[in-house]
Design an enzyme around this catalytic site. Sequence first.
Site, PDB file in Angstrom:
ATOM      1  N   GLU A  92       0.843  -1.200   0.000  1.00  3.57           N
ATOM      2  CA  GLU A  92       0.000   0.000   0.000  1.00  3.57           C
ATOM      3  C   GLU A  92       0.873   1.242   0.000  1.00  3.57           C
ATOM      4  OE1 GLU A  92      -0.766  -2.677   1.568  1.00  3.57           O
ATOM      5  OE2 GLU A  92      -2.764  -3.101   0.799  1.00  3.57           O
ATOM      6  N   HIS A 161     -10.504  -5.398  10.174  1.00  4.00           N
ATOM      7  CA  HIS A 161     -11.159  -5.206   8.887  1.00  4.00           C
ATOM      8  C   HIS A 161     -12.450  -4.425   9.029  1.00  4.00           C
ATOM      9  CE1 HIS A 161      -8.372  -8.410   7.901  1.00  4.00           C
ATOM     10  NE2 HIS A 161      -8.647  -8.268   6.631  1.00  4.00           N
TER      11      HIS A 161
END
Lengths: 369, 480
Positions: A92, A161
């Site tokens: 990322e 998450h």
Amino acid sequence: MLGIIRQKVGAGGASLLRTRSAVSALRSYSSAGKEMTVRDALNSALDEEMSADPKVFLMGEEVGEYQGAYKISKGLLEKYGPERVLDTPITEAGFTGIGVGAAYHGLRPVVEFMTFNFSMQAIDHIINSAAKSNYMSAGQISVPIVFRGPNGAAAGVGAQHSHCYASWYASCPGLKVLTPYSSEDARGLLKAAIRDPDPVVFLENELLYGESFPVSAEVLDSSFCLPIGKAKIEREGKDVTITAFSKMVGYALKAAEILAKEGISAEVINLRTIRPLDRSTINASVRKTNRLITVEEGFPQHGVGAEICTSVVEESFGYLDAPVERITGADVPMPYAANLERLAVPQVEDIVRAAKRACYRSVPMAAAA
Amino acid sequence: MALCLRTSSRSILYYLKSKICLLSSSSSSLTHQHHQKPTFTAPTAQNLRDPYANFSTKVNLLSTRRFQSTKVEEQWDSLNHAHHNQVLDFPGGKVAFTPEMRFISESPVERVHCYRVLDDNGQLITSSKFKQVSEEIAVKIYSDMVTLQTMDSVFYEAQRQGRISFYATTIGEEAINIASAAALTTDDLVFPQYREPGVLLWRGFSLQEFANQCFGNKDDNGKGRQMPIHYGSNKHNYFTVAATIATQVPHAVGAAYSLKMDRKKACAITYFGDGGTSEGDFHAALNFAAVMEVPVIFFCRNNGWAISTPTSDQFRSDGIVVKGPAYGVRSIRVDGNDTLAIYTAVHAAREIAISENRPILIEALTYRVGHHSTSDDSTKYRPVDEIEWWRSARDPVARFRKWIESNGWWCSEDELELRTSVRKQMLHAIQVAEKADKPPIAELFTDVYNVPPSNLCEQEKFLRETMKRHPRDHMPDVPV
């Protein structure tokens, strides 16, 4: 023929409901026009913007060959080729930095995070390389980039998450933060985000991807765009204002239905943009209803509700007839077990109870810790 | 006994015959095999098609030899450990397997060699290959190196006098700054760390503009938004310096991708120090650049120190140059104090990067003669005589001066004239910058977004109203 129909009806409640819903769907088809899932709304918005401007390109993990981790970018690799739909390695920090660099030199990247939880590995580039660059370079470096992906709780995915990042990004000057709810929001706001010269954080919701909403012909037009920084009044009311964004808008609307049966007319505001917050719409509504409930999925401290409450206290204190209440997720990392998860996220009943409290204060607040 | 002798002599004969045959016909393959094991060279187009094409033909030659003598076979097995006719298929391609478990050493037998053109006395090393420079370019390179040196010393003094808040010198790295800039064109995009003002100087940023940024006055094209030395200029394709370490490395890769999509005949170059290579961004950027095949030059200024951290505490590899091949990036090590070596290497790197759409890594070995910044006193963590030796004996400016003087392009009169002139210009620039007004209030609120948002417009209005109501509290040197 009658016999067949009777059989269908007699086959049980389920099929009856199915036939009923089929009929109602037919009804909506004939009057409002098309329906569209949020997924298709996002896909069509990306498709149209990529087609209109060759500088727009998509990058992220699994966006190409896999058609998108949530199939948002379905068909785009095939249509635009690997130069404009990039499958990135798992970094990322790497691909966000690269996207920002490409934006520095005039391309218009759309960077997808598989979920915004993973954006934390890239947050330095989002804040220090994207948000602040225009200011630090005195206008020499503009960053027309969009960071998008699912945000907040899904279903049964646990603590790492399910985090909501709306207040994290909305606290940083230089960023714009959008939170679409319906398909109309998704289309209009994503197009606006891609066309915007500033860096935009576009927070979607995984559970909304499959939901269908009616869309008018205007929404389906390729030039359709929604203004950034303008909230939408989803349902007008006069007794209490309920602000919400993303999935919670649906919950707030359901709560408003329940409240209506009990004689409370709730005004539901779909924020659409978290930064810049549409303070004037919120305050105008509170001046009308005199009561405010804010709803969000994220953690309570320093959340979006806290900012809305302060804004109303600063500008419309005299109009409040009851303290502002914020409904938020529980102040714990999201648990996995279904029963615990249900308790950790706001439910429709919580919104109803809070609205009633604001109106009557008949039900006491939750016991002090 | 006799029988034994005969057999043994026969076997000896066979052994000798085979060995000679092997040596004559396959000696080249032997060396080939030997070098094949630690394969760090980037695959050429031919190799990619079938990396073991050469391998297999030599294999057949060798295997027929085997049947001539068992002794030869033993010899062979000790030399050649791979069974060539058996390869393993894995995602990523075929690999030969080996029954011997052998670890690749963590440190090489010999460190990667360093490309150098001028010796310590500024004389051309015989048989050195380099890109020729004209007198005009060479003199400009030298003048800019002197200007950079002078600018550094004047600004450093100004900071010590309290006239600017902060400064970081580039002492010892003048060759890296100017020579690398000279080998590029102004279309190439520069993503600096913070010790590369010389690149901006070469491209035409004036001494006055440097001073304006350091003083943060109204003429600063950075509008006084940043600390000193955070220069940036769109006009010169030099992206504004950010203090975050190594974040510019993936930015450069992204910008190079943009150049590639535009089909432009230009590259991106990014500079970083030895310390910056520890950041995750460095690794992600190199990996990505190789996968995406973009025209970017990664220039590492390995100057031995990251503030007080020596390279021995930063990494345990043979410097940075060996990290390139780990990501599939072509790399070279150069003498960072050798102007001609840097010029030649960057020039070649640029051509390769643009024509082949590939990244190049250049590691320049040098020494940070100055302190990390004006907030640092490096004598606290390194010996003074080490610093002094590098400052005098290894000064890249003096070294290049000797070369241009030996070509008859420079003399001591020119030297005196240049140094006094530049120093005078610098002092004048500082005086002008110091006296200039600071940026106006309006610039506090602009550039946060493309269009100022309503809340900031409102705040500016309130601020101005307050200033009007309390004129005595308004600071005189802050323009409205």
